[in-house]
Scaffold this motif. Structure first.
Motif, PDB file in Angstrom:
ATOM      1  N   LEU A  20      -8.086  -6.833  -5.642  1.00  0.00           N
ATOM      2  CA  LEU A  20      -6.760  -6.413  -6.131  1.00  0.00           C
ATOM      3  C   LEU A  20      -6.112  -5.447  -5.149  1.00  0.00           C
ATOM      4  CD1 LEU A  20      -4.575  -6.363  -8.302  1.00  0.00           C
ATOM      5  CD2 LEU A  20      -5.939  -4.637  -9.520  1.00  0.00           C
ATOM      6  N   ALA A  23      -4.562  -7.549  -2.494  1.00  0.00           N
ATOM      7  CA  ALA A  23      -3.866  -8.756  -2.955  1.00  0.00           C
ATOM      8  C   ALA A  23      -2.460  -8.880  -2.388  1.00  0.00           C
ATOM      9  CB  ALA A  23      -3.810  -8.799  -4.487  1.00  0.00           C
ATOM     10  N   ASP A  24      -1.789  -7.758  -2.185  1.00  0.00           N
ATOM     11  CA  ASP A  24      -0.419  -7.801  -1.669  1.00  0.00           C
ATOM     12  C   ASP A  24      -0.365  -7.534  -0.160  1.00  0.00           C
ATOM     13  OD1 ASP A  24      -0.987  -5.105  -1.651  1.00  0.00           O
ATOM     14  OD2 ASP A  24       0.748  -4.506  -2.843  1.00  0.00           O
ATOM     15  N   SER A  27      -2.099  -1.695   1.742  1.00  0.00           N
ATOM     16  CA  SER A  27      -3.027  -0.761   1.135  1.00  0.00           C
ATOM     17  C   SER A  27      -2.508   0.652   1.399  1.00  0.00           C
ATOM     18  CB  SER A  27      -4.402  -0.955   1.768  1.00  0.00           C
ATOM     19  OG  SER A  27      -5.402  -0.588   0.913  1.00  0.00           O
ATOM     20  N   GLU A  31      -3.446   4.008  -3.375  1.00  0.00           N
ATOM     21  CA  GLU A  31      -4.359   2.956  -3.832  1.00  0.00           C
ATOM     22  C   GLU A  31      -5.793   3.257  -3.391  1.00  0.00           C
ATOM     23  OE1 GLU A  31      -2.033  -1.240  -4.061  1.00  0.00           O
ATOM     24  OE2 GLU A  31      -2.207  -0.373  -2.055  1.00  0.00           O
ATOM     25  N   MET A  80      -7.919  -1.728 -13.535  1.00  0.00           N
ATOM     26  CA  MET A  80      -6.983  -2.633 -12.851  1.00  0.00           C
ATOM     27  C   MET A  80      -5.551  -2.121 -12.995  1.00  0.00           C
ATOM     28  SD  MET A  80      -8.239  -6.591 -13.272  1.00  0.00           S
ATOM     29  CE  MET A  80      -7.977  -6.679 -15.033  1.00  0.00           C
ATOM     30  N   SER A  84      -3.235  -1.032  -9.915  1.00  0.00           N
ATOM     31  CA  SER A  84      -1.984  -1.775  -9.710  1.00  0.00           C
ATOM     32  C   SER A  84      -0.776  -0.847  -9.655  1.00  0.00           C
ATOM     33  CB  SER A  84      -1.770  -2.784 -10.841  1.00  0.00           C
ATOM     34  OG  SER A  84      -2.779  -3.741 -10.837  1.00  0.00           O
ATOM     35  N   PHE A  90       3.967  -3.098  -8.166  1.00  0.00           N
ATOM     36  CA  PHE A  90       3.108  -4.123  -8.761  1.00  0.00           C
ATOM     37  C   PHE A  90       3.711  -5.468  -8.405  1.00  0.00           C
ATOM     38  CE2 PHE A  90       1.283  -5.950 -12.950  1.00  0.00           C
ATOM     39  CZ  PHE A  90       0.108  -6.316 -12.315  1.00  0.00           C
ATOM     40  N   ARG A  93       1.892 -11.038  -6.110  1.00  0.00           N
ATOM     41  CA  ARG A  93       0.507 -11.443  -5.829  1.00  0.00           C
ATOM     42  C   ARG A  93      -0.480 -10.655  -6.682  1.00  0.00           C
ATOM     43  NH1 ARG A  93      -0.057 -14.491  -0.943  1.00  0.00           N
ATOM     44  NH2 ARG A  93       1.861 -14.487   0.249  1.00  0.00           N
ATOM     45  N   GLU A  94      -0.215  -9.359  -6.830  1.00  0.00           N
ATOM     46  CA  GLU A  94      -1.077  -8.534  -7.680  1.00  0.00           C
ATOM     47  C   GLU A  94      -0.991  -9.007  -9.129  1.00  0.00           C
ATOM     48  OE1 GLU A  94      -1.208  -4.075  -5.843  1.00  0.00           O
ATOM     49  OE2 GLU A  94       0.744  -4.784  -6.514  1.00  0.00           O
ATOM     50  N   GLN A  95       0.216  -9.257  -9.587  1.00  0.00           N
ATOM     51  CA  GLN A  95       0.426  -9.720 -10.960  1.00  0.00           C
ATOM     52  C   GLN A  95      -0.322 -11.023 -11.212  1.00  0.00           C
ATOM     53  OE1 GLN A  95       4.578  -9.877 -12.110  1.00  0.00           O
ATOM     54  NE2 GLN A  95       4.998  -7.974 -11.005  1.00  0.00           N
ATOM     55  N   VAL A  98      -4.125 -10.359 -11.393  1.00  0.00           N
ATOM     56  CA  VAL A  98      -4.483  -9.674 -12.637  1.00  0.00           C
ATOM     57  C   VAL A  98      -4.419 -10.647 -13.817  1.00  0.00           C
ATOM     58  CG1 VAL A  98      -3.765  -7.898 -14.302  1.00  0.00           C
ATOM     59  CG2 VAL A  98      -3.913  -7.343 -11.866  1.00  0.00           C
TER      60      VAL A  98
END
Length: 112
Positions: A20, A23-24, A27, A31, A80, A84, A90, A93-95, A98
């Protein structure tokens, strides 16, 4: 932490959190701080931790996550959510990632 995770569950949870985190493809410092806090909560060392590769999560991590108790799933879902939201972005890709976890592993959505 009220619900004690097994070492296998800890590894599965941490591996999903690491996936996660990236994921986008960005970083942020917030985070990184959040995942460090989650690792401490899981009683795992961030340094030297080797997460399960994302393409192996469905086979190696998801079945463990799906079998966890409702209490453990709520703790995991909260992690999570915190991760996020930690960078105030958010993204799609993160959504998507998840949602996949929530649906496949039957994890309740914890919004705080």
């Amino acid at each position: 932490m009220d619900g004690k995770f097994t070492i296998e569950e800890k590894t599965a949870v941490a591996s999903v959190l690491y996936s996660l985190l990236v994921a986008d493809y960005r970083s942020r410092e917030a985070e990184k701080e959040c995942i460090t806090a989650c690792m401490k909560e899981l009683e795992l060392e961030s340094e030297g931790f080797v997460p399960i590769p994302k393409n192996e999560l469905p086979r190696r991590a998801y079945p463990l996550l799906k079998r966890m108790s409702k209490e453990k799933k709520r703790i995991f879902s909260g992690m999570m959510t915190r991760l996020s939201r930690s960078d105030a972005h958010f993204g799609a890709r993160e959504q998507s990632f998840v949602k996949e976890i929530l649906e496949y592993c039957e994890v309740p959505f914890v919004h705080r």
